[in-house]
Design a protein around this motif. Structure first.
Motif, short mmCIF file in Angstrom:
data_model
loop_
_atom_site.label_atom_id
_atom_site.label_comp_id
_atom_site.label_asym_id
_atom_site.label_seq_id
_atom_site.Cartn_x
_atom_site.Cartn_y
_atom_site.Cartn_z
N ARG A 171 0.82 -1.21 0.00
CA ARG A 171 0.00 0.00 0.00
C ARG A 171 0.86 1.26 0.00
NH1 ARG A 171 -4.54 -1.98 4.45
NH2 ARG A 171 -5.77 -3.26 3.01
N VAL A 172 1.94 1.23 0.75
CA VAL A 172 2.85 2.39 0.77
C VAL A 172 3.40 2.64 -0.63
CG1 VAL A 172 5.11 3.19 1.57
CG2 VAL A 172 3.49 2.21 3.21
N LEU A 173 3.89 1.60 -1.27
CA LEU A 173 4.45 1.75 -2.61
C LEU A 173 3.40 2.25 -3.60
CD1 LEU A 173 6.66 -1.49 -2.86
CD2 LEU A 173 7.35 0.82 -2.18
N ALA A 174 2.19 1.69 -3.51
CA ALA A 174 1.12 2.08 -4.44
C ALA A 174 0.70 3.53 -4.23
CB ALA A 174 -0.07 1.14 -4.28
N LYS A 175 0.51 3.92 -2.98
CA LYS A 175 0.04 5.28 -2.68
C LYS A 175 1.06 6.34 -3.07
CE LYS A 175 -3.25 4.34 1.07
NZ LYS A 175 -3.59 4.63 2.50
N LEU A 176 2.34 6.02 -2.93
CA LEU A 176 3.39 6.99 -3.23
C LEU A 176 3.92 6.86 -4.65
CD1 LEU A 176 5.41 6.86 0.13
CD2 LEU A 176 3.62 8.49 -0.56
#
Length: 220
Positions: free
Chosen positions: A192-197
């Motif tokens: 989720r961190v990678l996707a959101k950023l």
């Protein structure tokens, strides 16, 4: 599923060795070879491989520029993963490759097992994040300009905590232990961190964290 690989290196012997090693694996196929960066760009456009093993120092177009062209050419190229063949005596190569979008780094004196694993790791969307790479990235961005604990607004508090741990070079197991979470939950948060950023992988999460003040100097 068979992983399709392109080898880009100006040394015939290096390519031949890699081809032999990868050719023994039932799930990996070397579909093309290039002796310079320009050939590599053309081959990737025609063959659409899953992974490119890319040397840096090559004639006509070097591996860094070839990586930029491959990963920035068109949306259809975005699925291609590039692993840079490197040594760590040229730190500038490391950071240029990161900014170009490379998914990993492989030492030229790596073992055959590491070569095979590098292809599989980046093909499944993970970063080939050697501990030495993490340490160099952290050292590079450990500057007085960084601002401590700046949370990107896209992230929840828990996702921010995970990003901080990523920036410190922690593995999923270490993050799980530090934050008292299950490893499956950590994997979900990392995704989720990678996707959101809009980040490609864990390596680029480290770069993002230090360039955007998520982690303060000396806190890693």
């Amino acid at each position: 599923m068979t992983l399709r690989v392109v080898l880009a290196d100006d040394q015939d012997l290096v390519r031949a060795g890699f081809r032999v090693i990868l050719g023994t694996e039932p799930d990996i196929e070397v579909v093309g070879e290039a002796g310079d960066g320009e050939q590599a760009v053309d081959l990737v456009a025609r063959l659409r491989p899953d992974v490119v093993l890319m040397d840096v120092q090559m004639p006509r177009v070097d591996g860094l520029e070839a990586t930029r062209r491959i990963l920035g050419a068109r949306p259809s190229s975005s699925a291609v993963k590039v692993v840079i063949l490197t040594t760590f005596d040229r730190e500038d190569y490391l950071f240029e490759a990161l900014r170009a979008g490379a998914s990993g780094f492989l030492l030229k004196n790596a073992s055959p097992e590491d070569l095979v694993e590098s292809v599989r790791v980046v093909a499944r969307g993970d970063a080939l994040l050697w501990p030495e790479v993490t340490r160099r990235v952290i050292a590079r961005f450990n500057t007085p300009a960084a601002v401590a604990q700046t949370r990107p607004p896209e992230l929840t508090d828990r996702e921010f905590e995970v990003l901080v741990e990523l920036a410190r070079g922690a593995s999923n197991t270490e993050i799980a232990r530090t934050l008292h979470l299950g490893e499956t939950t950590v994997k979900t948060h990392v995704s989720r961190v990678l996707a959101k950023l809009g980040l490609r992988d864990r390596t680029h999460a480290v770069v993002f964290a230090y360039e955007n003040g998520v982690v303060a100097p000396g806190s890693a």
